[in-house]
Motif scaffolding. Structure first.
Motif, PDB file in Angstrom:
ATOM      1  N   ASP A  62       0.819  -1.213   0.000  1.00  0.00           N
ATOM      2  CA  ASP A  62       0.000   0.000   0.000  1.00  0.00           C
ATOM      3  C   ASP A  62       0.854   1.265   0.000  1.00  0.00           C
ATOM      4  OD1 ASP A  62      -2.711  -1.296   2.101  1.00  0.00           O
ATOM      5  OD2 ASP A  62      -2.334  -1.452  -0.051  1.00  0.00           O
ATOM      6  N   LYS A  65       1.959   1.918  -3.730  1.00  0.00           N
ATOM      7  CA  LYS A  65       0.999   1.865  -4.839  1.00  0.00           C
ATOM      8  C   LYS A  65       0.881   3.215  -5.531  1.00  0.00           C
ATOM      9  CE  LYS A  65      -2.105  -1.871  -3.477  1.00  0.00           C
ATOM     10  NZ  LYS A  65      -3.431  -2.214  -2.885  1.00  0.00           N
ATOM     11  N   GLY A  66       0.883   3.172  -6.851  1.00  0.00           N
ATOM     12  CA  GLY A  66       0.770   4.400  -7.630  1.00  0.00           C
ATOM     13  C   GLY A  66       2.100   5.105  -7.852  1.00  0.00           C
ATOM     14  N   ARG A  67       3.128   4.672  -7.147  1.00  0.00           N
ATOM     15  CA  ARG A  67       4.447   5.321  -7.286  1.00  0.00           C
ATOM     16  C   ARG A  67       5.488   4.375  -7.868  1.00  0.00           C
ATOM     17  NH1 ARG A  67       7.157   6.853  -2.915  1.00  0.00           N
ATOM     18  NH2 ARG A  67       6.211   5.296  -1.508  1.00  0.00           N
ATOM     19  N   THR A  69       6.534   0.785 -10.012  1.00  0.00           N
ATOM     20  CA  THR A  69       6.123  -0.240 -10.958  1.00  0.00           C
ATOM     21  C   THR A  69       7.209  -1.312 -11.011  1.00  0.00           C
ATOM     22  OG1 THR A  69       7.099   0.950 -12.827  1.00  0.00           O
ATOM     23  CG2 THR A  69       4.757   1.325 -12.395  1.00  0.00           C
TER      24      THR A  69
END
Length: 129
Positions: A62, A65-67, A69
């Protein structure tokens, strides 16, 4: 000799980016689920992101996430962790590990030190201004 070697760590300012590499030698990563883990000073090692060897599924903690890959280049026998929008809390030594292909990415990233025989040297990521 079977080996995973991490590289790409550096000192970076908050908001910056880094790409970590996990290169395998002595075996083919194609048949393994691969995970990135990190250990900050005084804290337990934690799973950051994992990628399947079969269906390309991925898992992210968490906190990243979004930062972050994750990707794999089977031709280069390497898995990458692209880290964007880095924060001081991302400061840690980053390690990679390989697990059997039938392990889910969630299970892989949930593994602890007792599940692994040993760790490589890792690569230091420091996020600081």
């Amino acid at each position: 000799q079977l080996q995973l070697v991490e590289s790409g760590g550096a000192l970076v300012q908050p908001g910056g980016s880094l790409r970590l590499s996990c290169a395998a030698s002595g075996f083919t990563l194609d048949y393994y689920v691969v995970g990135w883990f990190r250990q900050a000073p005084g804290k337990e090692r934690e799973g950051v992101s994992c990628i399947s060897s079969t269906d390309g599924s991925t898992y992210f903690a968490d906190s990243v996430k979004g930062r972050f890959t994750i990707s794999r280049d089977n031709a280069k026998n390497t898995v990458y962790l692209q880290m964007n929008s880095l924060k001081p809390d991302d400061t840690a030594v980053y390690y990679c590990a390989a697990g059997p292909l039938w392990v889910t990415v969630q299970a892989m990233c949930g593994m602890t030190d007792t599940d692994f025989g040993s760790w490589g040297q890792g690569t230091q990521v420091t996020v600081s201004s």
